[in-house]
Design a protein around this motif. Structure first.
Motif, PDB file in Angstrom:
ATOM      1  N   GLY A   9       0.793  -1.227   0.000  1.00 16.93           N
ATOM      2  CA  GLY A   9       0.000   0.000   0.000  1.00 16.93           C
ATOM      3  C   GLY A   9       0.821   1.270   0.000  1.00 16.93           C
ATOM      4  O   GLY A   9       0.275   2.363  -0.062  1.00 16.93           O
ATOM      5  N   LEU A  10       2.141   1.135   0.079  1.00 19.23           N
ATOM      6  CA  LEU A  10       3.016   2.313   0.040  1.00 19.23           C
ATOM      7  C   LEU A  10       3.604   2.478  -1.358  1.00 19.23           C
ATOM      8  O   LEU A  10       3.932   1.486  -2.021  1.00 19.23           O
ATOM      9  N   GLU A  11       3.728   3.714  -1.772  1.00 19.72           N
ATOM     10  CA  GLU A  11       4.217   4.022  -3.116  1.00 19.72           C
ATOM     11  C   GLU A  11       5.546   4.775  -3.035  1.00 19.72           C
ATOM     12  O   GLU A  11       5.858   5.406  -2.032  1.00 19.72           O
ATOM     13  N   PRO A  12       6.347   4.725  -4.125  1.00 19.72           N
ATOM     14  CA  PRO A  12       7.580   5.516  -4.165  1.00 19.72           C
ATOM     15  C   PRO A  12       7.291   6.988  -3.882  1.00 19.72           C
ATOM     16  O   PRO A  12       6.265   7.527  -4.307  1.00 19.72           O
ATOM     17  N   ALA A  13       8.181   7.610  -3.127  1.00 17.89           N
ATOM     18  CA  ALA A  13       8.096   9.020  -2.707  1.00 17.89           C
ATOM     19  C   ALA A  13       7.171   9.236  -1.514  1.00 17.89           C
ATOM     20  O   ALA A  13       7.079  10.352  -1.000  1.00 17.89           O
ATOM     21  N   ASP A  14       6.472   8.209  -1.040  1.00 20.94           N
ATOM     22  CA  ASP A  14       5.712   8.330   0.209  1.00 20.94           C
ATOM     23  C   ASP A  14       6.683   8.539   1.367  1.00 20.94           C
ATOM     24  O   ASP A  14       7.755   7.917   1.410  1.00 20.94           O
ATOM     25  N   GLU A  15       6.316   9.396   2.318  1.00 18.77           N
ATOM     26  CA  GLU A  15       7.112   9.576   3.533  1.00 18.77           C
ATOM     27  C   GLU A  15       6.511   8.737   4.655  1.00 18.77           C
ATOM     28  O   GLU A  15       5.295   8.731   4.853  1.00 18.77           O
ATOM     29  N   VAL A  16       7.366   8.029   5.372  1.00 21.82           N
ATOM     30  CA  VAL A  16       6.914   7.230   6.510  1.00 21.82           C
ATOM     31  C   VAL A  16       7.763   7.567   7.729  1.00 21.82           C
ATOM     32  O   VAL A  16       8.926   7.963   7.601  1.00 21.82           O
ATOM     33  N   PHE A  17       7.178   7.435   8.913  1.00 21.60           N
ATOM     34  CA  PHE A  17       7.904   7.629  10.160  1.00 21.60           C
ATOM     35  C   PHE A  17       8.313   6.264  10.716  1.00 21.60           C
ATOM     36  O   PHE A  17       7.489   5.347  10.783  1.00 21.60           O
ATOM     37  N   ILE A  18       9.565   6.171  11.131  1.00 23.32           N
ATOM     38  CA  ILE A  18      10.089   4.970  11.782  1.00 23.32           C
ATOM     39  C   ILE A  18      10.517   5.378  13.181  1.00 23.32           C
ATOM     40  O   ILE A  18      11.406   6.210  13.345  1.00 23.32           O
ATOM     41  N   VAL A  19       9.866   4.809  14.183  1.00 18.88           N
ATOM     42  CA  VAL A  19      10.007   5.270  15.568  1.00 18.88           C
ATOM     43  C   VAL A  19      10.532   4.126  16.432  1.00 18.88           C
ATOM     44  O   VAL A  19       9.927   3.043  16.485  1.00 18.88           O
ATOM     45  N   GLY A  20      11.650   4.346  17.113  1.00 17.55           N
ATOM     46  CA  GLY A  20      12.220   3.287  17.939  1.00 17.55           C
ATOM     47  C   GLY A  20      12.873   3.817  19.195  1.00 17.55           C
ATOM     48  O   GLY A  20      13.288   4.976  19.264  1.00 17.55           O
ATOM     49  N   GLY A  21      12.981   2.946  20.180  1.00 17.84           N
ATOM     50  CA  GLY A  21      13.632   3.323  21.421  1.00 17.84           C
ATOM     51  C   GLY A  21      14.477   2.196  21.969  1.00 17.84           C
ATOM     52  O   GLY A  21      14.049   1.034  21.969  1.00 17.84           O
ATOM     53  N   GLY A  22      15.694   2.514  22.385  1.00 18.52           N
ATOM     54  CA  GLY A  22      16.554   1.546  23.056  1.00 18.52           C
ATOM     55  C   GLY A  22      16.796   0.298  22.243  1.00 18.52           C
ATOM     56  O   GLY A  22      17.178   0.336  21.082  1.00 18.52           O
ATOM     57  N   ILE A  23      16.522  -0.857  22.851  1.00 16.26           N
ATOM     58  CA  ILE A  23      16.776  -2.128  22.181  1.00 16.26           C
ATOM     59  C   ILE A  23      15.639  -2.461  21.213  1.00 16.26           C
ATOM     60  O   ILE A  23      15.653  -3.504  20.552  1.00 16.26           O
ATOM     61  N   GLY A  24      14.657  -1.553  21.063  1.00 14.35           N
ATOM     62  CA  GLY A  24      13.631  -1.694  20.035  1.00 14.35           C
ATOM     63  C   GLY A  24      14.075  -1.150  18.685  1.00 14.35           C
ATOM     64  O   GLY A  24      13.373  -1.302  17.682  1.00 14.35           O
ATOM     65  N   VAL A  25      15.241  -0.539  18.642  1.00 14.88           N
ATOM     66  CA  VAL A  25      15.741   0.072  17.403  1.00 14.88           C
ATOM     67  C   VAL A  25      16.196  -0.962  16.361  1.00 14.88           C
ATOM     68  O   VAL A  25      15.970  -0.761  15.159  1.00 14.88           O
ATOM     69  N   PRO A  26      16.847  -2.080  16.729  1.00 21.36           N
ATOM     70  CA  PRO A  26      17.458  -2.967  15.729  1.00 21.36           C
ATOM     71  C   PRO A  26      16.581  -3.411  14.563  1.00 21.36           C
ATOM     72  O   PRO A  26      17.020  -3.293  13.409  1.00 21.36           O
ATOM     73  N   PRO A  27      15.358  -3.925  14.767  1.00 25.32           N
ATOM     74  CA  PRO A  27      14.606  -4.404  13.594  1.00 25.32           C
ATOM     75  C   PRO A  27      14.206  -3.299  12.632  1.00 25.32           C
ATOM     76  O   PRO A  27      13.865  -3.564  11.471  1.00 25.32           O
ATOM     77  N   LEU A  28      14.244  -2.056  13.081  1.00 30.58           N
ATOM     78  CA  LEU A  28      13.828  -0.934  12.242  1.00 30.58           C
ATOM     79  C   LEU A  28      14.851  -0.625  11.158  1.00 30.58           C
ATOM     80  O   LEU A  28      14.533   0.026  10.159  1.00 30.58           O
ATOM     81  N   TYR A  29      16.073  -1.113  11.311  1.00 32.03           N
ATOM     82  CA  TYR A  29      17.091  -0.851  10.297  1.00 32.03           C
ATOM     83  C   TYR A  29      16.774  -1.616   9.011  1.00 32.03           C
ATOM     84  O   TYR A  29      16.786  -1.038   7.919  1.00 32.03           O
TER      85      TYR A  29
END
Length: 258
Positions: A102-122
């Motif tokens: 459902g996401l298209e090229p040029a869409d902006e998305v927010f990726i939000v992480g904290g502490g040890i919750g950051v790794p899978p977001l990479y």
């Protein structure tokens, strides 16, 4: 889901008590969806329960993957002592990953992480960028001392940092970062402690595409033992629940009670 003795090909310390471990094996062929996790056996006979650790990076070409973990007890301490050439009994990949449809090229998305919750977001951010989607990262840490992967995220897109004690970036939690932007993204992806997820849920309660990755203590990791259940909001009897390990760890806002 498969099981394999994967080989350790690199280990490095990122911050106090936080390590990045690179593993190699055929199991990487099964890894595609960002947000899934591995169930790793501690190489010591008296520690029976596997440790669930999210997948940080996937490299199909070299058949390697990376996991990032924090030393929390005896099991993860043993992981930190592994050397190149050692093997680990790994089960996975487990759980459902983030839904990128459902996401298209040029869409902006927010990726939000904290502490040890950051790794899978990479890995999530990497795959989004490969699709031409624009990730903006909002990452929170306790202090500058335990901050990691800022450079790696910066290479993928704009990265904003908050620290609880104000030693780096914005003083406060990730919510302070989100309140400073007036953009409305096409999607919000978040992973971290319950407080962070509740903040995201409150700020974007009316948004149609907000996905939360829950952290939970697990035993079996495959949905058999019911050690990682959380309840659904329409559960008046207290009997309706979902299992974070096999029905999650990714849920849309409103699907579960945080």
């Amino acid at each position: 889901m498969k099981q394999e003795l994967m080989k350790v090909i690199n280990q490095r310390q990122l911050a106090p008590r936080i390590y990045e471990l690179t593993l190699k094996g055929e199991l990487v062929n099964e890894m595609n969806s960002p947000g899934q996790f591995l169930h790793v056996r501690v190489p010591r006979a008296d520690l029976l329960l596997r440790r669930p650790i999210s997948i940080n990076q996937i490299d199909h070409e070299h058949k390697t993957c990376r996991i990032i973990y924090r030393i929390e007890g005896e099991g993860t301490k043993i992981f930190s002592e592994l050397k190149v050439g050692d093997t680990l009994d790994v089960l996975g990949p487990l759980g459902n990953g983030f839904d990128l449809s459902g996401l298209e090229p040029a869409d902006e998305v927010f990726i939000v992480g904290g502490g040890i919750g950051v790794p899978p977001l990479y890995e999530l951010s990497k795959q989004l960028k490969e699709k031409g989607i624009i990730p903006i990262h909002f990452l929170g840490f306790a202090s500058k001392d335990v901050l990691y992967y800022e450079e790696e995220f910066n290479e993928l897109g704009e990265t904003r940092i908050a620290t609880d004690d104000g030693t780096y970036g914005i003083h406060g939690n990730v919510g302070n970062l989100l309140l400073r932007t007036n953009k409305m993204p096409k999607a919000v992806f978040a992973c971290g402690a319950n407080g962070l997820l509740k903040t995201v849920e409150q700020l974007y309660s009316d948004h149609s595409n907000v996905q939360l990755s829950l952290e939970s203590r697990m035993a079996c990791g495959v949905g058999a033992c019911y050690a990682c259940v959380c309840h659904k909001p329409d559960d008046e009897t207290g009997t309706k629940s979902v299992k974070v390990c096999d029905e999650g760890p990714i849920f849309k806002v409103g699907e579960v009670i945080l």
